[in-house]
Design an enzyme around this catalytic site. Structure first.
Site, short mmCIF file in Angstrom:
data_model
loop_
_atom_site.label_atom_id
_atom_site.label_comp_id
_atom_site.label_asym_id
_atom_site.label_seq_id
_atom_site.Cartn_x
_atom_site.Cartn_y
_atom_site.Cartn_z
CD GLN A 270 -5.79 6.22 -1.95
OE1 GLN A 270 -6.84 6.87 -1.85
NE2 GLN A 270 -4.73 6.70 -2.57
CE1 TYR A 299 7.12 12.31 -3.93
CE2 TYR A 299 6.65 11.39 -6.10
CZ TYR A 299 7.22 12.38 -5.31
OH TYR A 299 7.88 13.42 -5.90
CD GLU A 323 6.72 7.04 1.76
OE1 GLU A 323 6.69 8.01 2.54
OE2 GLU A 323 6.04 6.96 0.71
CG ASP A 366 -0.31 7.86 -4.72
OD1 ASP A 366 -0.84 8.97 -4.83
OD2 ASP A 366 -0.76 6.96 -3.98
CB CYS A 393 -5.26 13.14 -3.72
SG CYS A 393 -3.88 14.03 -2.98
#
Length: 436
Positions: A270, A299, A323, A366, A393
């Site tokens: 982030q 993720y 991931e 995410d 996002c």
């Protein structure tokens, strides 16, 4: 036939904001997406993309004829569209809302998010945009990561929006002071096409050098010797994902709420200095994890959310961390080696869910900007968790995925939207979804 965009200017009255940093205007019946404006303004704008047969045009404001409340002087001269236009130049991209005061920025972002929910998910909901924890009053110095191009002559530069034009820069006001204090503007980066900078919460900054095509290998050594002592330096080839250490470490260490995270090379983290704390708090408050629960963190990256989820589930629980990036998955294994209740899988989310056996009480995802997609949403619903936490996002991809959840009988339980990218059009959100 194409309109000559180098000289064509038109007068416009600006309407509603649109997702992507634009505002909607109309010229002779045609939609024009305008940057650097505000709703209600009367402006003069230069056409930047105006093919005669196009369904819409694009334009940049060059002069404000009637200003709207909320307009302020841009904090960054190189990114100021009005100043750039007066000099016959383009503004630096990446601070497209810098001409708007922060309260108005957040109100506009709320309107944009609500519009995406209504249009793509048929959800009519009032949205409030919250600042990050401990946000500065001016909304500056929040980026712990920064990316620069290299102009002819070797100096750092940034691109104009949707343009190959490079604008030299001498500072980056959105970056934390530790980035600016490296004084990279004084270094000759000839032989490098791009420079990536990461400044962690603890330990040395990391500078990644992306070599230019045909550059002599000695140029990297010359650049490394010119960078400040105590800075880690590595070269990075995005095409082959090859990372070579030149000095110090090839990773940075982040510390969040008592957990240490190793993030290697160009690995995702982030960007806002307080985004990790802000989002972890929202996730734990929203999902209310109970000891012994079975959780999937999809993720998952280097494990930002996996670690606090594992704490909440306790040793009697289980957290599956998935991931796709091999490098990020290796980091997660190092970051979570002391949590026996965590299982780390490196691979695609859809394949991991297809192979998973056992119950899932909670799913956290995410995904990248494009969202999770219909197939992954279907797999999550088929696992029958009590709740899904969705970090996003991008309001458009989130709204599309929310529509898929709703089609399968789920509902939006709660939503929080955060201004983790002040002075840009971007925002972050966290939603809790539950079976209807």
């Amino acid at each position: 036939m194409t309109t000559d965009t180098t000289t064509s200017e038109i007068e416009l009255t600006i309407g509603a904001p649109a997702h992507g940093g634009h505002f909607v205007a109309r010229h002779e019946g045609r939609v024009v997406f305008v940057r650097h404006a505000l709703p209600g303004e009367r402006v003069r704008a230069r056409l930047t993309d105006a093919a005669d047969g196009a369904s819409f045009w694009r334009a940049d404001v060059t002069e404000v004829l009637e200003a709207a409340p909320g307009r302020v002087e841009h904090f960054w001269p190189e990114a100021d569209a009005l100043r750039a236009a007066s000099r016959g130049r383009l503004p630096v991209g990446g601070a497209e809302f810098g001409h708007i005061d922060l309260a108005t920025q957040r109100a506009l972002k709320a309107d944009i998010f609500a519009e995406q929910l209504l249009r793509l998910a048929k959800v009519d909901q009032k949205v409030t945009v919250e600042p990050a924890l401990d946000e500065r009053a001016d909304g500056l110095h929040w980026r712990t990561r920064a990316s620069f191009s290299v102009a002819p002559g070797g100096r750092l530069a940034m691109h104009a929006h949707r343009s190959d034009e490079l604008i030299p820069v001498q500072r980056m006001p959105l970056a934390v002071e530790a980035v600016n204090n490296l004084q990279l503007w004084d270094v000759d980066f000839s032989g490098v096409s791009r420079v990536e900078v990461a400044v962690p919460t603890t330990g040395a900054p990391l500078v990644l050098l992306i070599p230019a095509a045909g550059a002599h290998p000695k140029s990297l050594g010359r650049i490394a010797s010119a960078l400040p002592t105590g800075t880690s330096i590595a070269s990075w080839d995005p095409e082959t994902s090859t990372l070579n250490r030149l000095r110090g470490r090839t990773w940075v260490q982040e510390t969040v709420l008592g957990h240490d995270y190793r993030v290697t090379g160009a690995g995702f983290w982030q960007i806002h200095r307080n985004a990790p704390q802000t989002l972890i708090g929202a996730v734990l408050d929203g999902l209310q994890i109970q000891p012994g629960e079975q959780i999937a963190d999809l993720y998952a990256g280097a494990g930002l959310f996996t670690a606090p989820l594992a704490d909440a589930a306790g040793e009697s629980g289980r957290v599956l961390s998935v991931e796709a990036s091999a490098a990020a998955s290796r980091d997660a294994r190092k970051n979570l080696f002391a949590a026996p209740q965590v299982e780390i899988l490196q691979g695609r989310v859809d394949k991991a869910l297809a192979a998973y056996e056992g119950r899932l009480d909670v799913v956290l995802l995410d995904p990248p900007r494009v969202g999770a997609g219909k197939d992954v949403v279907g797999q999550i619903v088929a696992a029958a968790p009590r709740a899904v936490g969705y970090v996003s996002c991008d309001p458009a991809s989130f709204a599309r995925d929310l529509g898929y959840f709703q089609d399968l009988g789920w509902k939006l339980e709660s939503l929080r939207v955060f201004d983790l990218y002040p002075h840009t059009h971007h925002m972050e959100s966290f939603a809790v979804l539950t079976p209807a």
